[in-house]
Motif scaffolding. Sequence first.
Motif, PDB file in Angstrom:
ATOM      1  N   ASP A   6      -5.216  -2.162  -4.983  1.00 62.37           N
ATOM      2  CA  ASP A   6      -5.319  -2.475  -4.064  1.00 62.37           C
ATOM      3  C   ASP A   6      -5.614  -3.246  -2.924  1.00 62.37           C
ATOM      4  N   GLU A   7      -5.532  -4.980  -3.234  1.00 60.86           N
ATOM      5  CA  GLU A   7      -5.605  -6.031  -2.862  1.00 60.86           C
ATOM      6  C   GLU A   7      -8.332  -6.026  -2.614  1.00 60.86           C
ATOM      7  N   GLN A   9      -7.734   0.470  -0.214  1.00 56.21           N
ATOM      8  CA  GLN A   9      -7.560  -0.262   0.555  1.00 56.21           C
ATOM      9  C   GLN A   9      -9.289   0.343   0.913  1.00 56.21           C
ATOM     10  N   SER A  69       1.392  -1.150   0.519  1.00 53.72           N
ATOM     11  CA  SER A  69       0.060  -0.129   0.222  1.00 53.72           C
ATOM     12  C   SER A  69       0.629   1.529  -0.103  1.00 53.72           C
TER      13      SER A  69
HETATM   14 MG   LIG Z   1      -2.041  -2.444   2.004  1.00 52.25          MG
END
Ligand SMILES: [Mg+2]
Length: 293
Positions: free
Chosen positions: A152-153, A81, A43
């Motif tokens: 991000d994820e 995220q 991140s």
């Molecule tokens: Mg992260």
Amino acid sequence: MNAIAFTGVSKSYGPVRAVEGLDLTIDAGSTVALLGPNGAGKSTSIGMLLGLVRPSAGEIRVFGDSPDTAVKQGRVGAMLQDGTLVPGLTVREVVSFIRGLYPDPMPLEEILALAGLTDLAGRRADRLSGGQAQRVRFAIAIAGAPRLLVLDEPTAAMDVESRRSFWGSMREYAATGRTILFATHYLEEADENADRVIVVARGRVVADGTPNEIKAAVGTGTVRFTIGDQPTAGLDALPGVTGVEIRGSVAQLRTTSPDATVQALYATGLRVTDLEVRGADLEEAFLSLTHDN
Ligand SMILES: [Mg+2]
Ligand SMILES: Nc1ncnc2c1ncn2[C@@H]1O[C@H](COP(=O)(O)OP(=O)(O)O)[C@@H](O)[C@H]1O
């Protein structure tokens, strides 16, 4: 031209070295996974790429410009995220508002269709399931038709079916020649959806290659069984096997393909009991890669 270039990029938070000396270039048009355990610096790297986090050292270029410039010009879309959705608006209103901020956005209906939101367009965006809300975040990220999409994820809050359809949408977007960088801590997601996998741990790149190369390096699982006093020769030649360990009467095979290994194992005619198949302990695999470096 490189879509992304990091040169000697580091970021520290006080004593914490979140990212340490990252050097990497990503070709335009490729889909790249940033794979690593929690706390690896994924991140932070993405934040720096988007101009949201200032590097402590080094330089970042996005399509040859600074991250700020690339983002301002609408060349980068991101799904972070912790993005919250504006309360009180419908999905269509949210997406349409974001779309309006870009110079050359995708047509609204196309965005909704690609994100799988056509049937949800009239629903309130703040009253959706986790997976549906992620689809809205995806729609927001692609609204400006960015050349670079950063995720991000993205599947963190999704069930299996939502994940499957999400990656389908992502691949459809990638197929239009865009560059995609996504962070994940699932080897499987990286394997299935990326052309290239960059493994990071403790702020450093510990492996970088095609999904097959990465799988071979970390293994994707173990197959354990009781073998008793039968001969163990040949176990290392079974498909997928990258390592064999015999402890007393128990054999443990490290494998890149547990299914293929198990099938072939039964075909050997060995008497196999107490069979156990486990996914790779990625955390462990990542850390062993780090130590080798
Ligand atoms: Mg992260
Ligand atoms: N704003 C911050 N302040 C202090 N430490 C941070 C901050 N952001 C991240 N970190 C630390 O930096 C490291 C990398 O974090 P992060 O980039 O979020 O990793 P990842 O996304 O791979 O889980 C972690 O040790 C994390 O605790």
